[in-house]
Scaffold this active site. Structure first.
Site, mmCIF file in Angstrom:
data_model
loop_
_atom_site.group_PDB
_atom_site.id
_atom_site.type_symbol
_atom_site.label_atom_id
_atom_site.label_comp_id
_atom_site.label_asym_id
_atom_site.label_seq_id
_atom_site.Cartn_x
_atom_site.Cartn_y
_atom_site.Cartn_z
ATOM 1 C CG HIS A 11 -57.144 -30.507 76.967
ATOM 2 N ND1 HIS A 11 -58.009 -29.450 77.179
ATOM 3 C CD2 HIS A 11 -56.835 -30.478 75.652
ATOM 4 C CE1 HIS A 11 -58.215 -28.809 76.045
ATOM 5 N NE2 HIS A 11 -57.513 -29.421 75.092
ATOM 6 C CD GLU A 82 -56.148 -30.088 68.539
ATOM 7 O OE1 GLU A 82 -55.879 -30.967 67.692
ATOM 8 O OE2 GLU A 82 -57.225 -30.075 69.167
#
Length: 193
Positions: A11, A82
């Site tokens: 990202h 994550e």
């Protein structure tokens, strides 16, 4: 059946990514810089064909996927979340090292969070599933998770991710040379506008 390539897309920049704060499950938005990084991926990805597009459910990955032009194809994949940093969420490595001088996420536990073994299990399960697919697959996710995934792909385990630096808004390609899993491209920046 042809071997798939896994396109790993980190990202774009967030406030915590730029300041070095561990950003696991905190759902931060992209900064304008991060949105620009994501848009720069679009021309490259438009030249590719993906059988599947998977994204972490966190907004920074979903927004990167959308701005990169693959949002309509995207499926949410919780295994791309994550690392859960537990009590280390939102603090920097330098702050942790005041108490544990040689701490790294790859070598020490995260109290109240995930162990490296748990992250490795997620990565290996996902790889195993994706190896049974035809066509290339785009994965939009996060720095440490993608590094661990690449380590597992290469047979180094999640700890192998410690050897792989990964910047925001970059792409990587995991593939094959004959039957051997390989790293075809790593930490590549998108083309400038």
């Amino acid at each position: 059946m042809a071997h798939p390539q896994l396109w790993l897309l980190r990202h774009g920049a967030t406030e915590w990514a730029l300041s070095g704060r561990h950003t696991g499950r905190t759902d931060l938005p992209l900064l304008p810089q991060g949105e620009d990084e994501a848009r720069r991926l679009a021309p490259l990805l438009a030249q590719q064909s993906f059988a599947r597009v998977l994204t972490s459910p966190l907004q920074r990955a979903r927004r990167t996927c959308a701005l990169a032009g693959l949002g309509p194809q995207a499926e949410l994949e919780p295994r791309l979340m994550e690392w859960d940093y537990g009590s280390y969420e939102g603090i920097t490595t330098a702050e942790i090292r005041r108490d544990i001088p040689d701490w790294t996420v790859f070598s020490h536990p995260c109290p109240g969070g995930e162990s490296i073994e748990q992250v490795q299990t997620r990565c290996e399960q996902l790889i195993h599933e994706l190896l049974g697919q035809e066509g290339n697959i785009a994965l939009f996710a996060h720095g440490h998770l993608l590094r661990c995934l690449a380590g597992c792909w290469l047979g180094l385990g999640a700890q192998g991710g410690a050897l792989l630096v990964l910047s925001t808004g970059t792409y990587c390609v995991l593939g094959f040379e004959r039957e051997q899993r390989t790293l075809l491209r790593w930490n590549a920046p998108a083309c400038l506008p």
